[in-house]
Design an enzyme around this catalytic site. Structure first.
Site, PDB file in Angstrom:
ATOM      1  N   CYS A 173       0.824  -1.206   0.000  1.00  0.00           N
ATOM      2  CA  CYS A 173       0.000   0.000   0.000  1.00  0.00           C
ATOM      3  C   CYS A 173       0.859   1.258   0.000  1.00  0.00           C
ATOM      4  O   CYS A 173       0.393   2.331  -0.375  1.00  0.00           O
ATOM      5  CB  CYS A 173      -0.947   0.006   1.200  1.00  0.00           C
ATOM      6  SG  CYS A 173      -0.126  -0.052   2.802  1.00  0.00           S
ATOM      7  N   MET A 233      -3.798  -7.213   6.231  1.00  0.00           N
ATOM      8  CA  MET A 233      -4.028  -5.902   6.842  1.00  0.00           C
ATOM      9  C   MET A 233      -5.341  -5.880   7.636  1.00  0.00           C
ATOM     10  O   MET A 233      -5.409  -5.329   8.741  1.00  0.00           O
ATOM     11  CB  MET A 233      -4.041  -4.811   5.767  1.00  0.00           C
ATOM     12  CG  MET A 233      -4.122  -3.404   6.330  1.00  0.00           C
ATOM     13  SD  MET A 233      -2.667  -2.902   7.266  1.00  0.00           S
ATOM     14  CE  MET A 233      -1.571  -2.454   5.913  1.00  0.00           C
TER      15      MET A 233
END
Length: 423
Positions: free
Chosen positions: A55, A196
Site C-alpha cells: 500500500c 491488513m
C-alpha cells in the site's frame, strides 16, 4: 553484473498515482513475465527481476550483465498508463550499492511510513517467493534479498528500531477513539480478509466493540477470519444495503476499482439520520471513492492520512536508526564485495576447464607409459614435469614478449601469483 531498482512510495508519490502501479500478489508472475519479455535478446538476454508492491510502495529490482534503468522506467510508465515525465517526477532510480542499501533499509523498516514496522519484511518475502515461483529470480537478486533479510534480522536484534512503533491498524483505533468516546458501543465492519484486515480486526477486537462483521468477496475466507473474533461474515454484495448498520468501516481489498461509492454512503447516512461514520481506506488503489470524504458526518482516512499519527514517537527511535544504518552499511559493503567477485566467475570457470584439460592429457599419457611397462616412478616424474610445463608455459612466454615496461608488469604479476609464501 549490475543491480538496479526503481519505484515510488508514500514519500514521493500521491496515493492515486501509487494506485496505478499496485500489483496484487497473483498479478506478480504475469507482470514479471511481461517485464522480462520486454528486454528481448541482445544486450539483456537474461534479466532477473522482482516486484515489491504494498500500500505504501511499488518497487522493481533487476539484475543483469548491463543496467537498463531507462528501459525499465519506460516499461513501468507504460504498464501504469502514465506519461514517463509524470512518473519520473515521482519515482526514484538506484543502482548497485545504492540499490542494495535501499533494499536493506526497506527490509529493516527504515523506509516505511511506520518507522521500524515489521510487516514490510513479510511482504518482501512474499514478493521474493512470487518472483522465484515465476522463474524470474536468479542468483544475484536471490543473494541481494537473502542478505536484506539477514540485515533486517540483525537490525531488529541489535537495536530498538521497533520500540514505540505504531502500526497502521493501531493508528486507526487511536483515531476512532477520538471520534467515539467508547468504542465498546460501536459496530465495526471490516471489508476484505487479507493480512491488513486481520491486523486491524485484532486491534479493534481488543477494544471489545458491540459487534464485528467481515464482508468479503469469498464468503468462506470471510467466515474463517470471522470465527476468530466471534464476528459475523457477510457477502460483499450485501454491503450497500447494510452499510448504515455500522459506525466504523475499515476496508482493504485487492479490488482495482472502488467498492464503496458515494451514493451508497449518502444513502447510509440518510438511514442513520446523519450519525457519524468513521471510515478507513487502507487499500491501494482506493476501496472508497475519494468524494466520500467531503460528506458531512463522514470521517474518512486513507493510508496517507494516517501518516501524522504513525509518526508520533519517531524521535524516540532516531538513536536506533543511527545504529541500524551502521549495520546496513556493513551489509552493503559485503554484498558489493560478493557482486564484484561474480565478475571473475567466467574466468575462474575457464581456468578450471583449462586445468582439467591439461590434467586429462597428462593422465592419458601416463596410462600409455604404464601400459608400455615404464616404471611407476618414471611415469610420475614425467606426469609432474608435463603438468608443470603446461602451467608455466604461458607465464614464461609473456616474460619474453613485449617491451621492458610490459615485461616488468608481467614479472610483478607472476611474482604475486607463483612466488607467494604459504603461511
Amino acid at each position: 553484473m549490475s543491480v538496479w531498482a526503481l519505484g515510488l512510495n508514500h514519500t514521493t508519490a500521491p496515493l492515486d498515482l501509487r494506485g496505478r502501479f499496485a500489483f496484487a500478489l497473483d498479478q506478480i508472475a504475469p507482470t514479471l513475465q511481461s517485464l522480462r519479455s520486454s528486454f528481448g535478446s541482445g544486450r539483456h538476454p537474461q534479466v532477473e527481476a522482482a516486484i515489491i508492491s504494498t500500500c505504501n510502495r511499488t518497487e522493481i529490482y533487476c539484475a543483469s550483465e548491463h543496467a537498463a534503468l531507462d528501459h525499465t522506467f519506460g516499461w513501468l510508465a507504460q504498464s501504469g498508463g502514465v506519461a514517463p515525465a509524470l512518473l519520473r517526477s515521482h519515482a526514484y532510480t538506484l543502482q548497485d550499492d545504492e540499490a542494495a542499501r535501499h533494499a536493506f533499509r526497506v527490509a529493516s523498516g527504515l523506509d516505511s511510513m511506520v518507522l521500524g514496522e515489521a510487516q514490510i519484511l513479510g511482504q518482501m518475502k512474499d514478493a521474493v517467493r512470487a518472483a522465484e515461483t515465476a522463474g524470474a529470480l536468479g542468483s544475484t537478486l536471490n543473494q541481494l534479498f537473502q542478505r536484506s533479510f539477514a540485515v533486517a534480522k540483525e537490525v531488529r536484534t541489535a537495536t530498538e528500531i521497533g520500540a514505540h512503533s505504531i502500526s497502521m491498524a493501531a493508528a486507526a483505533v487511536r483515531l476512532a477513539g477520538q471520534l467515539f468516546e467508547d468504542i465498546h458501543q460501536t459496530r465495526v465492519l471490516f471489508v476484505g480478509a487479507g493480512e491488513m484486515i486481520d491486523l486491524a480486526a485484532t486491534h479493534f477486537a481488543a477494544k471489545e466493540p458491540r459487534s464485528i462483521a467481515i464482508a468479503n468477496r469469498t464468503l468462506e475466507r470471510g467466515e474463517k477470519l470471522a470465527s476468530r473474533f466471534g464476528a459475523e461474515a457477510m457477502r460483499l454484495a450485501d454491503l450497500p444495503s447494510r452499510l448504515a448498520e455500522f459506525d466504523i468501516i475499515v476496508s482493504c481489498t485487492a479490488s482495482t476499482l472502488p467498492i464503496i461509492g458515494l451514493g451508497a454512503v449518502e444513502r447510509a447516512l440518510k438511514a442513520r439520520k446523519h450519525r457519524p461514520m468513521f471510515m478507513v481506506d487502507l487499500a491501494v488503489p482506493r476501496d472508497i471513492e475519494p468524494e466520500v470524504k467531503a460528506l458531512e458526518d463522514i470521517y474518512l482516512y486513507t493510508v496517507d492520512d494516517l501518516a501524522q499519527v504513525v509518526q508520533q514517537g519517531q524521535a524516540n527511535r532516531q538513536a536506533a536508526v543511527a545504529q541500524a544504518e551502521v549495520i546496513i552499511d556493513a551489509g552493503v559493503q559485503s554484498f558489493m564485495h560478493w557482486l564484484g567477485q561474480r565478475g571473475t566467475v567466467p574466468l575462474i570457470q575457464q581456468l578450471n576447464a583449462q586445468a582439467d584439460e591439461w590434467r586429462a592429457a597428462e593422465m592419458a599419457r601416463a596410462r600409455k607409459l604404464l601400459a608400455r611397462g615404464e616404471s611407476v616412478d618414471a611415469v610420475l616424474e614425467a606426469m609432474s614435469r608435463g603438468l608443470t610445463q603446461k602451467m608455466m608455459h604461458g607465464a614464461m612466454a609473456e616474460l619474453h614478449a613485449g617491451d621492458a615496461a610490459s615485461r616488468e608488469q608481467t614479472a610483478q604479476a607472476i611474482s604475486r601469483l607463483f612466488l607467494r609464501k604459504e603461511r
